[in-house]
Design a protein around this motif. Structure first.
Motif, short mmCIF file in Angstrom:
data_model
loop_
_atom_site.label_atom_id
_atom_site.label_comp_id
_atom_site.label_asym_id
_atom_site.label_seq_id
_atom_site.Cartn_x
_atom_site.Cartn_y
_atom_site.Cartn_z
N GLY A 139 0.76 -1.22 0.03
CA GLY A 139 0.16 0.05 0.03
C GLY A 139 0.91 1.30 -0.15
O GLY A 139 0.38 2.11 -0.82
N ALA A 140 1.96 1.36 0.73
CA ALA A 140 2.79 2.41 0.85
C ALA A 140 3.56 2.53 -0.39
O ALA A 140 4.04 3.45 -0.94
CB ALA A 140 3.93 2.27 1.99
N PRO A 144 2.41 6.63 -3.18
CA PRO A 144 3.00 7.67 -3.94
C PRO A 144 2.56 7.51 -5.41
O PRO A 144 2.44 8.44 -5.91
CB PRO A 144 4.26 7.45 -3.72
CG PRO A 144 4.76 6.71 -2.41
CD PRO A 144 3.60 5.61 -2.43
N VAL A 145 2.33 6.42 -6.15
CA VAL A 145 2.04 6.28 -7.58
C VAL A 145 0.52 6.96 -7.47
O VAL A 145 0.11 7.72 -8.41
CB VAL A 145 1.91 4.87 -7.95
CG1 VAL A 145 1.39 4.85 -9.42
CG2 VAL A 145 3.07 4.18 -7.81
N LEU A 146 -0.11 6.75 -6.41
CA LEU A 146 -1.71 7.05 -6.51
C LEU A 146 -1.65 8.74 -6.33
O LEU A 146 -2.40 9.54 -6.91
CB LEU A 146 -2.59 6.57 -5.14
CG LEU A 146 -3.89 7.17 -5.16
CD1 LEU A 146 -4.68 6.56 -5.92
CD2 LEU A 146 -4.39 6.85 -3.33
N GLY A 147 -0.63 9.21 -5.42
CA GLY A 147 -0.46 10.75 -5.23
C GLY A 147 0.06 11.43 -6.67
O GLY A 147 -0.31 12.42 -7.06
N GLY A 148 0.79 10.56 -7.24
CA GLY A 148 1.39 11.08 -8.55
C GLY A 148 0.10 11.24 -9.55
O GLY A 148 0.02 12.16 -10.32
N ILE A 232 5.61 12.77 -10.06
CA ILE A 232 5.75 11.14 -10.64
C ILE A 232 6.77 10.61 -10.46
O ILE A 232 7.07 9.40 -9.99
CB ILE A 232 5.41 11.38 -12.29
CG1 ILE A 232 3.79 12.03 -12.39
CG2 ILE A 232 5.26 9.95 -12.70
CD1 ILE A 232 2.86 11.06 -11.99
N ALA A 233 7.99 11.64 -10.55
CA ALA A 233 9.42 10.57 -10.36
C ALA A 233 9.81 10.33 -8.81
O ALA A 233 10.23 9.39 -8.50
CB ALA A 233 10.59 11.82 -10.83
N VAL A 237 10.31 6.79 -6.92
CA VAL A 237 11.31 6.40 -6.05
C VAL A 237 10.27 5.57 -5.00
O VAL A 237 11.04 4.52 -4.49
CB VAL A 237 11.93 7.70 -5.59
CG1 VAL A 237 12.78 7.26 -4.25
CG2 VAL A 237 12.53 8.30 -6.20
N TRP A 238 9.45 6.04 -4.28
CA TRP A 238 8.77 5.37 -3.35
C TRP A 238 8.21 4.14 -3.89
O TRP A 238 8.20 3.23 -2.82
CB TRP A 238 7.71 6.28 -2.69
CG TRP A 238 7.97 6.90 -1.30
CD1 TRP A 238 7.46 6.30 -0.10
CD2 TRP A 238 9.05 7.70 -1.14
NE1 TRP A 238 8.31 7.11 0.86
CE2 TRP A 238 9.05 8.04 0.21
CE3 TRP A 238 9.85 8.50 -1.96
CZ2 TRP A 238 9.90 8.98 0.76
CZ3 TRP A 238 10.98 9.48 -1.40
CH2 TRP A 238 10.69 9.75 -0.13
N LEU A 239 7.86 3.81 -5.02
CA LEU A 239 7.41 2.68 -5.67
C LEU A 239 8.38 1.46 -5.63
O LEU A 239 8.27 0.68 -5.04
CB LEU A 239 6.93 2.77 -7.00
CG LEU A 239 6.49 1.71 -7.76
CD1 LEU A 239 5.42 0.96 -7.34
CD2 LEU A 239 6.22 2.12 -9.48
#
Length: 377
Positions: A139-140, A144-148, A232-233, A237-239
């Motif tokens: 989920g974590a 960040p992808v969701l945030g992007g 997105i970048a 990183v978090w992905l």
């Protein structure tokens, strides 16, 4: 057992999905609303602050009414507050929505993990916790992808979809059988439990990574943004970090069952010391990316063995699992909030090196304490 594991994993996945979605959005909120590092730290800290105040109520509900009602309350409120965050357009609205989402997440986590551990054999408990935590890391990972995506498609539609997903998981939980609650325990049982040294150590193994991740989650996105990465970048990183950490937690869970929970903790502490020494210095965005990803692996080495240690200590004292995992929320929340708020504030007043190196010193003291305890026993 598998059905409960899938359900618990889905609950913590959805919960951490929204929690981590803030990471790539934080630089934009800081710029659009004039937050600065301190204000960004407060926004990041609102979620764990809510989890802190929800910790004891979630344990009481689990002890009094059972794990299923605890989960249903958590997931329903998570859905409402996630949608509210997507609609918010002022600082106080964002802070309040994050706070209430954190409050609700305490119920989701307490109910889900207590449900899972009650169903897991004692000899496989570390593995089960590791797999559930791998789902949380996933989920974590996607947060960040969701945030992007939200930075491009808009927060209203994006977080509205997450709210609908949360309600879907709540329906799944409602249809899943759960054991009836045992004899209700009064919250006062927590006071003698907090004097148990094993429980104190387990709590610290949740506080420490929360401090580390709280600081990293504020300072690293801002530094990556300064060096040229967009939302997105940063989300990517978090992905990558989350993908590696998810697999790492499964390995750590198995190691915790085989060698004891403190073995992976010692390795994680050594790696954390190295990571905190390296984090402040890279001036190349790609070098910093590598350091951030490896730091996440080091910082994530404590949660699974800490929870494993806590379940056995709680069981030995006759403490209900609901209250045991309420202690996890109680420990994680001030660590995450302190790392976010204090890390941002201290860095703004000095430099990023100060909070990072201070946390490295704390990790070194923890490692020394574990070695001293082992040599004296």
């Amino acid at each position: 057992m598998r059905r409960v594991l899938l359900l618990a994993g889905s609950i913590v996945f959805v919960d951490t999905l929204f929690f981590a979605a803030l990471t790539p959005l934080l630089p934009g909120y800081a710029e659009d609303l004039g937050l600065g590092k301190a204000g960004a730290g407060v926004l990041a800290a609102a979620y764990p602050a809510g989890a802190f105040f929800g910790a004891i109520p979630s344990g009481w509900v689990a002890a009094r009414f059972g794990v299923k009602p605890t989960v249903l309350v958590g997931m329903a409120v998570v859905a409402v507050t996630t949608a509210a965050f997507g609609l918010a357009d002022t600082v106080w609205q964002l802070d309040l929505a994050r706070f209430m989402q954190g409050f609700a997440s305490a119920f989701s986590w307490t109910g889900a993990l207590a449900w899972l551990v009650a169903a897991a054999p004692a000899t496989r408990r570390g593995r089960m916790i590791g797999q559930a935590f791998a789902a949380a890391v996933a989920g974590a990972l996607f947060g960040p992808v969701l945030g992007g995506i939200a930075s491009v498609a808009g927060t209203e539609a994006t977080f509205g979809a997450v709210a609908a997903l949360s309600l879907g998981v709540a329906v799944w939980a409602a249809l899943t059988p759960a054991a009836a609650p045992g004899e209700p325990q009064h919250p006062r049982v927590l006071l003698p439990a907090l004097r148990d040294r094993k429980i104190q150590l387990a709590i610290w193994l949740v506080v420490l990574p929360a401090l580390l991740f709280g600081t990293l989650g504020v300072l690293a996105p801002l530094e990556l943004s300064r060096l040229g990465f967009g939302a997105i970048a940063i989300g990517t990183v978090w992905l990558v970090m989350g993908a590696l950490e998810a697999g790492n937690n499964i390995v750590i869970g198995r190691a915790s069952d085989r060698f004891g929970p403190l073995a992976p903790v010692r390795v994680g502490l050594v790696a954390t010391i190295v990571a905190t020494v390296l984090l402040p210095w890279p001036q190349n965005v790609y070098v910093l990316t590598v350091v951030v990803v490896l730091s996440g692996l080091a910082f994530g080495a404590f949660y699974t063995p800490g929870m494993h240690l806590l379940t056995h200590a709680a069981e030995a004292r006759g403490l209900g699992y609901g209250y045991a995992f309420a202690l996890i929320n109680l420990a994680w929340a001030p660590g995450q909030a302190g790392g976010s708020a204090l890390g941002g504030t201290v860095a703004a007043a000095s430099s990023d090196a100060v909070p990072y190196l201070a946390l490295g010193a704390i990790a070194a003291l923890t490692l020394a304490g574990l070695w001293r305890s082992a040599s004296s026993s």
